[in-house]
Design an enzyme around this catalytic site. Structure first.
Site, PDB file in Angstrom:
ATOM      1  N   GLU A  94     -14.651  31.320 -14.776  1.00  0.00           N
ATOM      2  CA  GLU A  94     -14.126  30.296 -13.883  1.00  0.00           C
ATOM      3  C   GLU A  94     -13.064  29.460 -14.588  1.00  0.00           C
ATOM      4  OE1 GLU A  94     -18.037  29.778 -11.029  1.00  0.00           O
ATOM      5  OE2 GLU A  94     -17.929  28.494 -12.770  1.00  0.00           O
ATOM      6  N   CYS A 107      -8.144  23.684 -16.671  1.00  0.00           N
ATOM      7  CA  CYS A 107      -9.281  23.811 -17.580  1.00  0.00           C
ATOM      8  C   CYS A 107      -9.639  25.293 -17.615  1.00  0.00           C
ATOM      9  CB  CYS A 107     -10.434  22.969 -17.039  1.00  0.00           C
ATOM     10  SG  CYS A 107     -11.947  23.175 -17.973  1.00  0.00           S
ATOM     11  N   CYS A 114     -21.338  32.036 -22.980  1.00  0.00           N
ATOM     12  CA  CYS A 114     -21.064  31.228 -24.178  1.00  0.00           C
ATOM     13  C   CYS A 114     -21.965  31.654 -25.321  1.00  0.00           C
ATOM     14  CB  CYS A 114     -21.278  29.743 -23.877  1.00  0.00           C
ATOM     15  SG  CYS A 114     -20.701  28.666 -25.222  1.00  0.00           S
ATOM     16  N   CYS A 118     -26.171  24.746 -25.931  1.00  0.00           N
ATOM     17  CA  CYS A 118     -26.328  23.333 -25.589  1.00  0.00           C
ATOM     18  C   CYS A 118     -27.270  23.191 -24.387  1.00  0.00           C
ATOM     19  CB  CYS A 118     -24.971  22.703 -25.262  1.00  0.00           C
ATOM     20  SG  CYS A 118     -23.766  22.912 -26.579  1.00  0.00           S
ATOM     21  N   CYS A 121     -25.897  22.150 -20.717  1.00  0.00           N
ATOM     22  CA  CYS A 121     -24.724  22.828 -20.167  1.00  0.00           C
ATOM     23  C   CYS A 121     -25.129  24.075 -19.373  1.00  0.00           C
ATOM     24  CB  CYS A 121     -23.777  23.226 -21.298  1.00  0.00           C
ATOM     25  SG  CYS A 121     -22.302  24.085 -20.706  1.00  0.00           S
ATOM     26  N   GLY A 165     -17.381  28.924 -22.508  1.00  0.00           N
ATOM     27  CA  GLY A 165     -17.231  29.515 -23.833  1.00  0.00           C
ATOM     28  C   GLY A 165     -16.894  28.525 -24.922  1.00  0.00           C
ATOM     29  N   GLU A 166     -17.064  28.991 -26.159  1.00  0.00           N
ATOM     30  CA  GLU A 166     -16.716  28.187 -27.329  1.00  0.00           C
ATOM     31  C   GLU A 166     -15.427  28.788 -27.916  1.00  0.00           C
ATOM     32  OE1 GLU A 166     -17.305  25.381 -29.065  1.00  0.00           O
ATOM     33  OE2 GLU A 166     -15.762  26.223 -30.347  1.00  0.00           O
ATOM     34  N   SER A 197     -11.199  22.116 -27.063  1.00  0.00           N
ATOM     35  CA  SER A 197     -12.460  21.397 -27.238  1.00  0.00           C
ATOM     36  C   SER A 197     -13.486  22.325 -27.877  1.00  0.00           C
ATOM     37  CB  SER A 197     -12.975  20.918 -25.877  1.00  0.00           C
ATOM     38  OG  SER A 197     -14.249  20.330 -26.020  1.00  0.00           O
ATOM     39  N   SER A 220     -17.086  17.984 -29.167  1.00  0.00           N
ATOM     40  CA  SER A 220     -18.212  17.546 -28.341  1.00  0.00           C
ATOM     41  C   SER A 220     -19.309  17.050 -29.275  1.00  0.00           C
ATOM     42  CB  SER A 220     -18.723  18.716 -27.501  1.00  0.00           C
ATOM     43  OG  SER A 220     -17.660  19.211 -26.720  1.00  0.00           O
ATOM     44  N   LEU A 221     -19.398  15.739 -29.427  1.00  0.00           N
ATOM     45  CA  LEU A 221     -20.301  15.181 -30.433  1.00  0.00           C
ATOM     46  C   LEU A 221     -21.685  14.911 -29.835  1.00  0.00           C
ATOM     47  CD1 LEU A 221     -20.264  14.338 -33.413  1.00  0.00           C
ATOM     48  CD2 LEU A 221     -19.614  12.042 -32.666  1.00  0.00           C
ATOM     49  N   HIS A 222     -21.754  14.068 -28.846  1.00  0.00           N
ATOM     50  CA  HIS A 222     -22.971  13.728 -28.085  1.00  0.00           C
ATOM     51  C   HIS A 222     -24.062  13.015 -28.886  1.00  0.00           C
ATOM     52  CE1 HIS A 222     -21.132  15.795 -24.819  1.00  0.00           C
ATOM     53  NE2 HIS A 222     -21.259  16.991 -25.348  1.00  0.00           N
ATOM     54  N   ASN A 296     -22.854  15.600 -15.631  1.00  0.00           N
ATOM     55  CA  ASN A 296     -22.925  16.359 -14.388  1.00  0.00           C
ATOM     56  C   ASN A 296     -24.224  17.129 -14.382  1.00  0.00           C
ATOM     57  OD1 ASN A 296     -20.198  15.633 -13.651  1.00  0.00           O
ATOM     58  ND2 ASN A 296     -19.626  16.913 -15.393  1.00  0.00           N
ATOM     59  N   CYS A 339     -17.284  19.402 -15.772  1.00  0.00           N
ATOM     60  CA  CYS A 339     -17.678  19.793 -17.137  1.00  0.00           C
ATOM     61  C   CYS A 339     -19.121  20.256 -17.175  1.00  0.00           C
ATOM     62  CB  CYS A 339     -17.621  18.586 -18.071  1.00  0.00           C
ATOM     63  SG  CYS A 339     -16.039  18.253 -18.758  1.00  0.00           S
TER      64      CYS A 339
HETATM   65  N1  SAH Z   1     -17.610  24.864 -25.993  1.00  0.00           N
HETATM   66  C1  SAH Z   1     -16.625  23.832 -25.952  1.00  0.00           C
HETATM   67  C2  SAH Z   1     -15.850  23.752 -24.652  1.00  0.00           C
HETATM   68  C3  SAH Z   1     -16.594  23.837 -23.335  1.00  0.00           C
HETATM   69  S1  SAH Z   1     -17.543  22.482 -22.744  1.00  0.00           S
HETATM   70  C4  SAH Z   1     -17.225  22.505 -26.279  1.00  0.00           C
HETATM   71  O1  SAH Z   1     -18.435  22.412 -26.377  1.00  0.00           O
HETATM   72  O2  SAH Z   1     -16.490  21.552 -26.500  1.00  0.00           O
HETATM   73  C5  SAH Z   1     -16.493  21.187 -22.291  1.00  0.00           C
HETATM   74  C6  SAH Z   1     -17.163  19.809 -22.405  1.00  0.00           C
HETATM   75  O3  SAH Z   1     -18.158  19.601 -21.376  1.00  0.00           O
HETATM   76  C7  SAH Z   1     -17.877  19.608 -23.719  1.00  0.00           C
HETATM   77  O4  SAH Z   1     -17.589  18.365 -24.226  1.00  0.00           O
HETATM   78  C8  SAH Z   1     -19.334  19.687 -23.305  1.00  0.00           C
HETATM   79  O5  SAH Z   1     -20.173  19.058 -24.225  1.00  0.00           O
HETATM   80  C9  SAH Z   1     -19.306  19.021 -21.963  1.00  0.00           C
HETATM   81  N2  SAH Z   1     -20.466  19.303 -21.111  1.00  0.00           N
HETATM   82  C10 SAH Z   1     -21.269  20.376 -21.128  1.00  0.00           C
HETATM   83  N3  SAH Z   1     -22.205  20.281 -20.169  1.00  0.00           N
HETATM   84  C11 SAH Z   1     -21.985  19.114 -19.525  1.00  0.00           C
HETATM   85  C12 SAH Z   1     -22.593  18.457 -18.416  1.00  0.00           C
HETATM   86  N4  SAH Z   1     -23.627  19.012 -17.781  1.00  0.00           N
HETATM   87  N5  SAH Z   1     -22.090  17.268 -18.021  1.00  0.00           N
HETATM   88  C13 SAH Z   1     -21.018  16.727 -18.647  1.00  0.00           C
HETATM   89  N6  SAH Z   1     -20.395  17.300 -19.685  1.00  0.00           N
HETATM   90  C14 SAH Z   1     -20.877  18.477 -20.123  1.00  0.00           C
END
Ligand code: SAH
Length: 346
Positions: A94, A107, A114, A118, A121, A165-166, A197, A220-222, A296, A339
């Site tokens: 997608e 995007c 992937c 995570c 996700c 994907g990463e 990203s 993507s730190l979180h 999301n 996202c």
């Molecule tokens: N693999 C890469 C790029 C794809 S994800 C990465 O991790 O950066 C793109 C962004 O969406 C990342 O910052 C990820 O952490 C975030 N993301 C993943 N699931 C999400 C969700 N359910 N709600 C909001 N952001 C999310």
């Protein structure tokens, strides 16, 4: 047995030049074909009218031109468009077009599924089927560019590698696609308008720095607390915050380019002052900004977006420490285009 024809778009310009020499033709034909394939987007050899009929037939006998196909297109009521894109082998990824007042962003996906895990996700629930080829990434951008002109009457302005994907687990193909997107023979887009990203693969971040790339980097730190990050992003056991920090310091020393940290705040996961202090501390290592992303929801309800009060606390603490912070509101939620929601649900 019929020989399997090779995808001509997997060949570099140099390889095309060598091919033409090898069949007793002139090397510059390689440049002509390259232009047809990339900047002119030809789908057949028939279209390549500055080549002789014989040459076109010869190419047709040896090669195919693989292209993606937009299999379905969904429009959100906020203007976001999600494409389900069919690849030549039938697999689907997608990509999303996100229009705002000032820009139109594509995007794009870099893998089918992937490699990472995570917990929050939706894409992580699909297993990684394969990496995308450079042309498959490039074609997603072209498709979105066309839709941007068609539906929003303006060209594409930005690209983010934040789809499925990463990207750093498909390093070579992602870099090749960016090379084509930015080259004059491709889309001629400025690398400053492209953001990659990553969930944070230290060795590959260092490689980006060594390769002196000109696009922007987001991580993507979180969580800036090792044990917590491991709980929500299990691969972080192998890619620790210490190694990540070191790779980001290396990145900044080489590129002088600021990092963006993407960060979602969840109830009961990273909503305490200790979490905030850890983030502020981590932000002091390398010049950066923080992008607080709205969560999301994906189906299973283990994660819930923290309240505005907690977000405000994050914002105040970051601002007090002169760390720029923005809040990213979700787009395209109604069509699962936001996202972390990309999961080939249709
Ligand atoms: N693999 C890469 C790029 C794809 S994800 C990465 O991790 O950066 C793109 C962004 O969406 C990342 O910052 C990820 O952490 C975030 N993301 C993943 N699931 C999400 C969700 N359910 N709600 C909001 N952001 C999310």
């Amino acid at each position: 047995m019929a020989t399997i024809k090779k995808d001509i778009r997997a060949l570099s310009k140099e390889e095309l030049r060598v091919f033409f020499e090898s069949i007793g033709d002139q090397a510059f034909r390689g440049n002509q074909v390259y232009e047809w394939l990339w900047s002119k987007g030809a789908h057949t050899f028939e279209e390549m009218t500055n080549l002789s009929k014989e040459t076109r037939a010869h190419l047709d006998a040896h090669f195919v031109i693989n292209h993606i196909e937009v299999d379905s297109l969904q429009k959100s009521n906020d203007g976001t468009i999600k494409n389900a894109v069919k690849l030549h082998d039938g697999l689907i990824v997608e990509s999303v077009l996100i229009p705002t007042e000032s820009r139109t962003t594509a995007c794009v996906s870099s893998q089918v599924g992937c490699s990472l895990d995570c917990k929050f996700c939706a894409t992580a629930k699909l297993k990684r089927m394969r990496n995308l080829n450079p042309d498959e990434i490039y074609d997603q951008v072209v498709a979105i560019h066309k839709e941007s002109l068609l539906y929003h009457d303006r060209p594409l302005s930005n690209i983010v590698f934040m789809g499925m994907g990463e990207p750093l687990m498909n390093y070579k193909n992602v870099l090749e696609s960016i090379e084509k997107i930015t080259s004059d023979e491709g889309l001629g887009m400025s690398p400053k308008r492209i953001t990659l990203s990553t969930s944070g693969v230290p060795k590959m971040i260092k490689k980006l720095a060594d390769d002196a790339v000109k696009f922007k980097l987001a991580v993507s730190l979180h969580s800036a607390i090792q044990e917590k990050r491991e709980q929500i992003m299990p691969f972080a056991k192998s890619f620790t915050l210490t190694d990540l920090r070191e790779s980001l310091e290396y990145w900044y020393a080489q590129t002088k380019s600021k990092i963006t940290y993407e960060y979602v705040v969840w109830n009961g996961i990273n909503d305490t002052q200790e979490d905030i202090d850890a983030l502020v501390g981590f932000c002091k290592y390398v010049p950066c900004k923080v992008n607080l992303i709205e969560y999301n929801p994906i189906d299973d309800g283990d994660f819930q977006q923290a309240s505005q009060g907690i977000l405000d606390r994050y914002i105040q603490n970051l601002e007090r420490n002169r760390i720029p912070v923005t809040v990213r509101r979700s787009r395209g939620k109604d069509i699962d285009a936001a996202c972390g929601q990309l999961a080939n649900k249709h």
